[in-house]
Design a protein around this motif. Structure first.
Motif, short mmCIF file in Angstrom:
data_model
loop_
_atom_site.label_atom_id
_atom_site.label_comp_id
_atom_site.label_asym_id
_atom_site.label_seq_id
_atom_site.Cartn_x
_atom_site.Cartn_y
_atom_site.Cartn_z
N ILE A 82 57.76 49.30 65.93
CA ILE A 82 56.77 48.32 65.35
C ILE A 82 55.36 48.65 65.63
O ILE A 82 54.52 48.46 65.24
CB ILE A 82 57.07 46.84 65.89
CG1 ILE A 82 56.88 46.66 67.67
CG2 ILE A 82 58.37 46.21 65.48
CD1 ILE A 82 56.81 45.44 68.09
N PHE A 83 55.27 49.46 66.80
CA PHE A 83 53.88 49.88 67.20
C PHE A 83 52.75 50.56 65.97
O PHE A 83 51.89 50.10 65.85
CB PHE A 83 53.69 50.92 68.42
CG PHE A 83 53.83 50.51 69.59
CD1 PHE A 83 54.25 48.85 69.63
CD2 PHE A 83 53.90 50.98 70.69
CE1 PHE A 83 54.53 48.24 70.93
CE2 PHE A 83 53.82 50.61 72.13
CZ PHE A 83 54.13 49.15 71.93
N PRO A 84 53.38 51.44 65.11
CA PRO A 84 52.60 51.92 64.06
C PRO A 84 52.09 50.39 63.12
O PRO A 84 50.93 50.65 62.60
CB PRO A 84 53.53 52.60 63.03
CG PRO A 84 54.67 53.26 64.17
CD PRO A 84 54.68 51.91 65.07
N TRP A 85 52.84 49.54 62.92
CA TRP A 85 52.55 48.55 62.07
C TRP A 85 51.41 47.53 62.91
O TRP A 85 50.65 47.24 62.17
CB TRP A 85 53.83 48.07 61.50
CG TRP A 85 54.72 49.17 61.11
CD1 TRP A 85 56.00 48.93 61.55
CD2 TRP A 85 54.54 50.10 60.36
NE1 TRP A 85 56.62 50.38 61.10
CE2 TRP A 85 55.93 50.85 60.36
CE3 TRP A 85 53.62 50.62 59.48
CZ2 TRP A 85 56.02 52.01 59.61
CZ3 TRP A 85 53.66 51.84 58.76
CH2 TRP A 85 54.74 52.49 58.91
N ILE A 86 51.79 47.40 64.11
CA ILE A 86 50.95 46.64 64.71
C ILE A 86 49.45 47.08 64.77
O ILE A 86 48.33 46.83 64.89
CB ILE A 86 51.37 46.39 66.38
CG1 ILE A 86 52.70 45.57 66.22
CG2 ILE A 86 50.51 45.98 67.24
CD1 ILE A 86 53.06 45.47 67.60
N PHE A 87 49.59 48.45 64.85
CA PHE A 87 48.29 49.35 64.94
C PHE A 87 47.39 49.07 63.69
O PHE A 87 46.26 48.99 63.79
CB PHE A 87 48.54 50.73 65.23
CG PHE A 87 47.49 51.92 65.54
CD1 PHE A 87 46.72 51.75 66.57
CD2 PHE A 87 47.08 52.53 64.57
CE1 PHE A 87 45.65 52.19 66.93
CE2 PHE A 87 45.88 53.49 64.92
CZ PHE A 87 45.16 53.46 66.03
N LYS A 95 48.11 43.31 69.25
CA LYS A 95 47.52 44.73 69.86
C LYS A 95 47.60 44.67 71.39
O LYS A 95 47.52 45.59 72.10
CB LYS A 95 46.30 45.13 69.29
CG LYS A 95 46.49 45.73 67.84
CD LYS A 95 44.95 45.88 67.15
CE LYS A 95 45.19 46.43 65.92
NZ LYS A 95 43.70 47.08 65.22
N ASP A 96 47.22 43.61 71.98
CA ASP A 96 47.30 43.47 73.43
C ASP A 96 48.80 43.72 73.86
O ASP A 96 49.14 44.33 74.80
CB ASP A 96 47.25 42.06 73.80
CG ASP A 96 45.39 41.55 73.81
OD1 ASP A 96 44.72 42.63 73.53
OD2 ASP A 96 45.08 40.58 73.88
#
Length: 286
Positions: A82-87, A95-96
């Motif tokens: 999920i981090f790429p899409w949160i970014f 992002k927090d």
């Protein structure tokens, strides 16, 4: 072989630090757009590697059972997914979560690499493990250092709510894997097998952390309260974690935020003290 505190153990930690400081040095004077693209590419590469690993040993020999390893089966796997899409998102709260959970889980995995202890130091799996987990914490940290996201310590109290949702996703994924036959049903509720996220109870491999959690967990969430097995040990999935997870997450997140929010924290403390003095002064005058 990678063993705790041997040369290769410290080698990978050193590589992580060189990667962090080297990338920061390269990007510090670049435009935000350039920094954004570079960091996203690293996140995306980790995401792709998460699936591409099925083409390499030992995963190729495990097929089709190895398919379960690309699902969100633990906190770090969810982060990779999920981090790429949160970014890419506009959500400060997400992002927090990316920043705090990335630092907590990524640094912990880099320092306590349980999954690759006794592995060949230069095997594909060792490289993949360290690469993905280093990306999990280095990119979110650089995201803040390079001012692509601004931390606000006042939002910290909301972030654990996202963590509960992630834990629920991991639990549901485990149930689906059991239903599909990828995981044996006997592992469900087992706190020593497939429990790296501590959903099913404390884990002996991280006893210190487990003891900290148990210290503030209501006993009712660690036993069967009713029925023929009343009093038997049973850790209520996720529920046993709710209080300690919230408390320790907020404390750790606040400490991680201090280097970036120290000025604001000092200012708010001064404002609070002044407001308290004014209130006390008005009470005495009355």
């Amino acid at each position: 072989m990678v063993k705790y505190f041997n040369f290769y153990y410290f080698l990978y930690i050193a590589i992580a630090l060189v990667f962090l400081f080297g990338l920061f040095y390269i990007l510090r004077n670049k435009s935000k757009k350039t920094s954004f693209i570079v960091l996203f590419c690293f996140l995306l590469s980790s995401f792709i590697l998460h699936f591409l690993k099925l083409q390499f040993e030992p995963y190729r020999d495990w097929m089709p059972n190895a398919v379960r390893t690309v699902t969100p089966e633990n906190l770090c796997a969810v982060s990779v997914l999920i981090f790429p899409w949160i970014f890419l998102s506009k959500s400060n709260l997400l992002k927090d979560y990316m920043f705090f959970m990335g630092l907590m889980s990524g640094i912990a995995a880099t320092i306590i690499p349980i999954d690759v202890i006794d592995f060949n130091a230069f095997s594909f799996e060792t490289f993949r493990f360290y690469y993905c987990h280093i990306i999990i914490w280095v990119v979110p940290l650089l995201m803040v250092l390079l001012k692509l996201h601004t931390i606000d310590y006042k939002r910290i109290i909301k972030v654990p709510l996202i963590s509960y949702l992630v834990l629920l996703i991991i639990l549901l994924n485990e149930i689906i894997l059991i239903g599909l036959g990828f995981v044996h049903i006997s592992f469900l509720f087992n706190n020593e097998v497939r429990n790296s996220s501590l959903i099913f109870g404390p884990l002996s491999d991280v006893k210190f952390l487990s003891d900290l959690f148990l210290a503030i967990t209501p006993k009712v969430f660690t036993i069967i309260p009713f029925g023929i097995k009343t009093g038997d040990v049973f850790y209520w999935p996720i529920i046993w974690l709710v209080i300690p997870y919230y408390v320790y997450f907020c404390i750790t997140a606040f400490l991680f935020s201090l280097p970036f929010e120290l000025t604001n924290v000092k200012k708010d403390i001064i404002l609070f003290i002044d407001a308290k003095r004014q209130w006390l002064s008005s009470r005495f005058q009355d």
